[in-house]
Design an enzyme around this catalytic site. Structure first.
Site, mmCIF file in Angstrom:
data_model
loop_
_atom_site.group_PDB
_atom_site.id
_atom_site.type_symbol
_atom_site.label_atom_id
_atom_site.label_comp_id
_atom_site.label_asym_id
_atom_site.label_seq_id
_atom_site.Cartn_x
_atom_site.Cartn_y
_atom_site.Cartn_z
ATOM 1 N N THR A 226 -5.498 7.690 -4.860
ATOM 2 C CA THR A 226 -5.465 7.754 -3.404
ATOM 3 C C THR A 226 -4.586 8.901 -2.920
ATOM 4 O O THR A 226 -4.959 9.645 -2.001
ATOM 5 C CB THR A 226 -4.943 6.426 -2.829
ATOM 6 O OG1 THR A 226 -5.806 5.365 -3.261
ATOM 7 C CG2 THR A 226 -4.923 6.458 -1.311
ATOM 8 N N GLU B 95 0.830 -1.208 0.000
ATOM 9 C CA GLU B 95 0.000 0.000 0.000
ATOM 10 C C GLU B 95 0.865 1.258 0.000
ATOM 11 O O GLU B 95 0.526 2.265 -0.625
ATOM 12 C CB GLU B 95 -0.921 0.008 1.231
ATOM 13 C CG GLU B 95 -2.101 -0.939 1.151
ATOM 14 C CD GLU B 95 -3.204 -0.415 0.262
ATOM 15 O OE1 GLU B 95 -2.924 -0.048 -0.912
ATOM 16 O OE2 GLU B 95 -4.361 -0.374 0.717
#
Length: 310
Positions: free
Chosen positions: A182, A129
């Site tokens: 994101t 991530e």
């Protein structure tokens, strides 16, 4: 000893409105398909079998980043070859990066005789991530590994993930075909929050967790409201406010932005309602001339899992 495994790694919804970076749940569809094989060459080799043209350098690939961390705890000389077929569109807001990272570490763990715990796998996958967003967050990774509904109580100094019971619920996800990265979605977040607004948010987090544990659907609905993150991100998603209004009118309990967006999720008591909610939200985006996809399914009880062994 296995030579290769095929893993299905599910899409996930993070935040669930009020629970920024701490709450998440797993979906039954879509999912990534990740094949992990032993390699005679130490390290990680990545190959993509889809059309997204994602990096294959392990240090720049989410699955590669997760596996490079795992290898630091694996026997010396271990190597993996990974083939990824993305079923989850990157930048869709339903945990695309988390799915690939989770699928890779679950597959590698199976080849290593399951030497790592789910908590360790979450920790490794968080480095994937970080490749995608620059932050080691676990709100998508946790449900992608554990399945179901999860609470990330802490990521530092100690990772603490709490799998929680989930009542029967149907999830509607509408993915307008626009991209919200994101990293970009994090840039619009407020750097400070008034105390009275924070208190309202904490109350909703507690209410949502309590509603899940007691199967109190009305409490779940009342708690699915975000006073901090969604107001900042709403301008990134055209039609969001109207889509929410139409979804509630069609019978949804509530919902909001899925992760960083652009997907929008709604929780529902029945499949029929979930389908009607999807149609209602779809009409909003269609009127704006925005293509969209709709996914309807129950909360997945399993996270990334081995579906074939070779």
């Amino acid at each position: 000893m296995l030579d290769s495994v095929l893993v299905h790694a599910p899409a996930t919804i993070a935040n669930l409105g009020c629970g920024f970076d701490v709450l998440g749940l797993a979906l039954t569809a879509p999912y990534d398909v990740v094949r992990v094989s032993r390699s005679a060459t130490p390290g990680v080799q990545i190959r993509h079998l889809d059309h997204y043209k994602l990096p294959t350098d392990p240090a720049r690939n989410v699955a590669g980043g997760a596996l490079l961390t795992l290898l630091r705890h694996a026997p010396a000389g271990t190597g993996f070859a990974v083939e990824i077929t993305k079923g989850i569109m990157p930048g869709s807001g339903v945990g695309s990066s988390a799915a690939s990272a989770a699928g890779a570490v679950v597959g590698a763990n199976a080849l290593l005789g399951n030497m790592f715990t789910p908590m360790q796998l979450v920790d490794f996958a968080m480095d994937g991530e970080a490749v995608a967003s620059g932050a080691r967050h676990a709100d998508n990774i946790a449900p992608a590994i554990y399945g179901g509904f999860t609470l990330v109580r802490s990521v530092a100094p100690t990772l603490d993930v709490v799998p929680l019971a989930a009542p029967p619920l149907w999830v509607t996800v509408v993915h307008p075909q626009i991209e919200v990265k994101t990293a970009d979605a994090r840039k619009v977040l407020p750097t400070s929050v008034p105390l009275n607004r924070a208190v309202r948010q904490w109350a909703n987090v507690g209410g949502l967790v309590a509603g899940f544990l007691t199967a109190d659907y009305e409490l779940i609905g009342r708690s699915l409201e975000d006073y901090i993150v969604e107001p900042a991100r709403q301008p990134l998603i055209p039609g969001l406010a109207e889509a929410r209004r139409q979804a509630l009118a069609a019978g949804a309990l509530g919902g909001g932005i899925s992760g960083s967006g652009p997907s929008v999720f709604m929780l529902n008591v029945t499949e029929v309602t979930a389908q009607e909610v999807g149609a209602a939200m779809g009409r909003v985006f269609a009127a704006l001339g925005i293509d969209f996809r709709v996914y309807v399914g129950p909360i997945a009880t399993q996270g990334a899992r081995v579906v074939e062994e070779f």
